[in-house]
Design a protein around this motif. Structure first.
Motif, short mmCIF file in Angstrom:
data_model
loop_
_atom_site.label_atom_id
_atom_site.label_comp_id
_atom_site.label_asym_id
_atom_site.label_seq_id
_atom_site.Cartn_x
_atom_site.Cartn_y
_atom_site.Cartn_z
N MET A 382 0.84 -1.19 0.00
CA MET A 382 0.00 0.00 0.00
C MET A 382 0.88 1.24 0.00
O MET A 382 1.71 1.43 0.88
N LEU A 383 0.73 2.08 -1.01
CA LEU A 383 1.49 3.32 -1.10
C LEU A 383 0.81 4.39 -0.26
O LEU A 383 -0.37 4.68 -0.45
N HIS A 384 1.55 4.99 0.67
CA HIS A 384 0.98 5.99 1.58
C HIS A 384 1.71 7.33 1.49
O HIS A 384 1.43 8.25 2.24
N THR A 385 2.64 7.45 0.54
CA THR A 385 3.43 8.67 0.37
C THR A 385 2.56 9.81 -0.17
O THR A 385 1.77 9.61 -1.09
N LYS A 386 2.75 11.00 0.41
CA LYS A 386 2.01 12.18 -0.03
C LYS A 386 3.03 13.24 -0.41
O LYS A 386 3.59 13.92 0.47
N ALA A 387 3.30 13.38 -1.69
CA ALA A 387 4.36 14.29 -2.13
C ALA A 387 4.02 14.86 -3.51
O ALA A 387 3.40 14.19 -4.33
N LEU A 388 4.46 16.09 -3.72
CA LEU A 388 4.30 16.76 -5.01
C LEU A 388 5.65 17.33 -5.42
O LEU A 388 6.31 18.02 -4.63
N LEU A 389 6.07 17.04 -6.64
CA LEU A 389 7.31 17.56 -7.20
C LEU A 389 6.96 18.37 -8.45
O LEU A 389 6.31 17.86 -9.37
N VAL A 390 7.40 19.63 -8.47
CA VAL A 390 7.14 20.52 -9.61
C VAL A 390 8.47 21.06 -10.12
O VAL A 390 9.25 21.65 -9.36
N ASP A 391 8.72 20.82 -11.41
CA ASP A 391 9.95 21.27 -12.08
C ASP A 391 11.18 20.73 -11.34
O ASP A 391 11.18 19.59 -10.90
N ASP A 392 12.20 21.56 -11.18
CA ASP A 392 13.45 21.08 -10.58
C ASP A 392 13.75 21.69 -9.22
O ASP A 392 14.88 21.60 -8.74
N ASN A 393 12.72 22.29 -8.59
CA ASN A 393 13.03 22.96 -7.32
C ASN A 393 11.91 22.92 -6.30
O ASN A 393 12.16 23.09 -5.10
N LEU A 394 10.68 22.69 -6.72
CA LEU A 394 9.55 22.84 -5.80
C LEU A 394 9.07 21.48 -5.31
O LEU A 394 8.76 20.59 -6.10
N PHE A 417 8.94 23.30 -0.05
CA PHE A 417 10.37 23.56 -0.17
C PHE A 417 10.69 24.14 -1.54
O PHE A 417 10.11 23.74 -2.54
N ASP A 418 11.64 25.04 -1.55
CA ASP A 418 12.21 25.57 -2.79
C ASP A 418 13.70 25.23 -2.77
O ASP A 418 14.52 26.00 -2.27
N ASP A 419 14.04 24.05 -3.30
CA ASP A 419 15.42 23.59 -3.19
C ASP A 419 15.69 22.54 -4.27
O ASP A 419 15.00 21.51 -4.34
N ALA A 420 16.69 22.78 -5.10
CA ALA A 420 16.99 21.89 -6.21
C ALA A 420 17.51 20.53 -5.75
O ALA A 420 17.15 19.48 -6.32
#
Length: 465
Positions: A382-394, A417-420
């Motif tokens: 069961m996948l329980h991860t809650k994450a969003l990745l936008v472009d190369d930094n967000l 977070f704003d971090d590459a």
């Protein structure tokens, strides 16, 4: 009685007018409002009981308590980067929590890594340990944490444990030793069924997972305290992601916990003590912003942060969530990004722990696939991860699912977070998960009775999930 039918009819009509008018005046989404009105009409009186217990409601927190907390624990803001300035300003306007920094951010994959790090940090605590959880179940994982907390409480460390009254109700027997050792225990939204004049808080839970140690180290993310999220004791444990944080961003997690503790207990005298024990720390290299939401705010800050981040994307949007029941704004943002040619990927569990939510999620797949969204169903666990990745930094990681309940009903916390470098680490993690997640293709066989009809029926309940 000759007039019994007339009396019943008039009572039913009065019931619909009064309660229906109350629901309409709340000015919620038309689909959700119509769903509740239909349910009330088809289930006379029983519908009222269901609405009384589970229907939407707003919580007006005591503003004085919040103001005192924020006056005692002022945030240490940091200038927003141009690329995320608009998103950061919106998050600050809806939560009053500014962009700040972290000196260290660790992605903890799965429960064994999280519990091992957490127990070690608890054992090093000197002033205080604050914990807030939705689910806390008896077992190997909770026993290890309880033992560490009891040892620190006996050593004079102030331990405050805030638990959801429903999510952690099965583990009440575990906390006697902690309280006996000097620890403090509080329950978030205990049931109020005995007070018929008050609506119960059954549907309004704290889904937050927060740990703050000495004001210097913080934890948050998707993991509760249960062996179901610890693969070292359960081979079928959920696949999940948590954060370990150091730096000024921990001050914001501290603020959220203190607000919740003051709200749940009515206490205020402890705030000054916590403020003195929460140090100001040097700026770190990672821009970070805590974002909170709940039924005490009309702004749906975490929902807005997700939708705003997706609209701001220029290259890719990768979303992983265990429960995918989007509203119109969220669906529009995902499909718009895909139609614009961005690399939009959605990673969900092949089968979540809720059959109804799994069916409702799949009802949205058709439109997403046509728009060009790549959908993957994670299979081993069961996948329980809650994450969003936008472009190369967000990056956005936290407790909130991508569904109506998390965006509107639960008290949630996420970190933006704003971090590459962090974005690259999350991208590598998601790419590894995709290796175990077959892609959902258009044109796959979907039987009427086995797939399409159940999914369509489950989707009707989407506004209520």
């Amino acid at each position: 009685m000759p007039y019994l039918r007339l009396y019943l009819t008039l009572g039913w009509a009065l019931y619909l007018v009064l309660l229906g008018g109350w629901i309409v005046l709340q000015k919620r989404e038309p689909v959700a409002t119509l769903s509740w009105l239909l349910g009330l009409a088809l289930l006379p009186y029983v519908g009222f009981l269901v609405y009384h217990v589970f229907g939407p409601q707003r919580i007006e927190r005591q503003r004085l308590r919040r103001a005192r907390v924020r006056g005692a624990l002022p945030a240490q803001p940091f200038a927003e980067d141009d690329e995320v300035a608009e998103l950061a300003r919106m998050a600050r306007a809806t939560t009053e929590l500014p962009m700040t920094t972290a000196t260290d951010v660790r992605l903890l994959v799965d429960g064994a890594a999280k519990y091992q790090a957490l127990v070690a940090d608890i054992r090093s605590a000197r002033d205080h340990i604050h914990l807030e959880y939705y689910i806390w179940e008896g077992g190997h994982s909770s026993d290890a944490l309880c033992d560490a907390l009891v040892e620190r409480a006996r050593a004079g460390v102030r331990v405050r444990l805030l638990l959801d009254a429903i999510g952690a109700s099965g583990a009440r027997h575990c906390f006697g030793a902690l309280v006996e050792a000097g620890g403090e225990l509080a329950w978030f939204h205990p049931t109020r069924f005995g007070r018929v004049w008050q609506r119960p808080w059954t549907n309004l839970r704290t889904h937050r997972k927060i740990v703050v140690i000495d004001g210097r180290i913080g934890y948050t993310g998707g993991m509760n305290v249960t062996d179901d999220q610890n693969e070292s004791v359960n081979a079928a444990a959920y696949r999940d992601l948590h954060l370990r944080l150091e730096g000024n961003v921990v001050r914001e997690l501290q603020q959220v916990f203190v607000e919740d503790w003051a709200y749940a207990t009515g206490e205020r005298d402890f705030i000054g003590e916590v403020a003195r024990q929460t140090p100001g720390l040097p700026r770190g290299p990672v821009r970070a912003q805590v974002v909170t939401s709940g039924p005490d705010s009309p702004w749906e800050a975490i929902h807005r942060a997700h939708v705003g981040a997706i609209h701001a994307a220029r290259r890719r949007v990768w979303l992983t969530t265990p429960y995918f029941v989007p509203g119109e704004a969220a669906m529009m943002s995902l499909t718009s990004a895909a139609l614009a040619g961005l690399d939009v990927r959605l990673l969900v569990p092949r089968m979540s722990d809720s059959r109804l939510v799994t069916l409702a999620a799949r009802s949205y797949f058709g439109q997403l696939l046509v728009a060009g969204v790549k959908i993957y169903e994670y299979g081993p666990r069961m996948l329980h991860t809650k994450a969003l990745l936008v472009d190369d930094n967000l990056v956005v990681v936290g407790s909130a699912n991508f569904d109506h309940r998390s965006f509107r009903l639960n008290f949630e916390v996420s970190v933006l977070f704003d971090d590459a470098a962090l974005a690259a680490s999350l991208a590598q993690l998601i790419e590894g998960e995709l290796a175990h997640a077959p892609r959902v293709r258009q044109g796959r066989h979907r039987g009427l009775l086995t797939a399409r009809l159940p999914e369509a029926l489950a989707r009707l309940l989407s506004p209520l999930l």
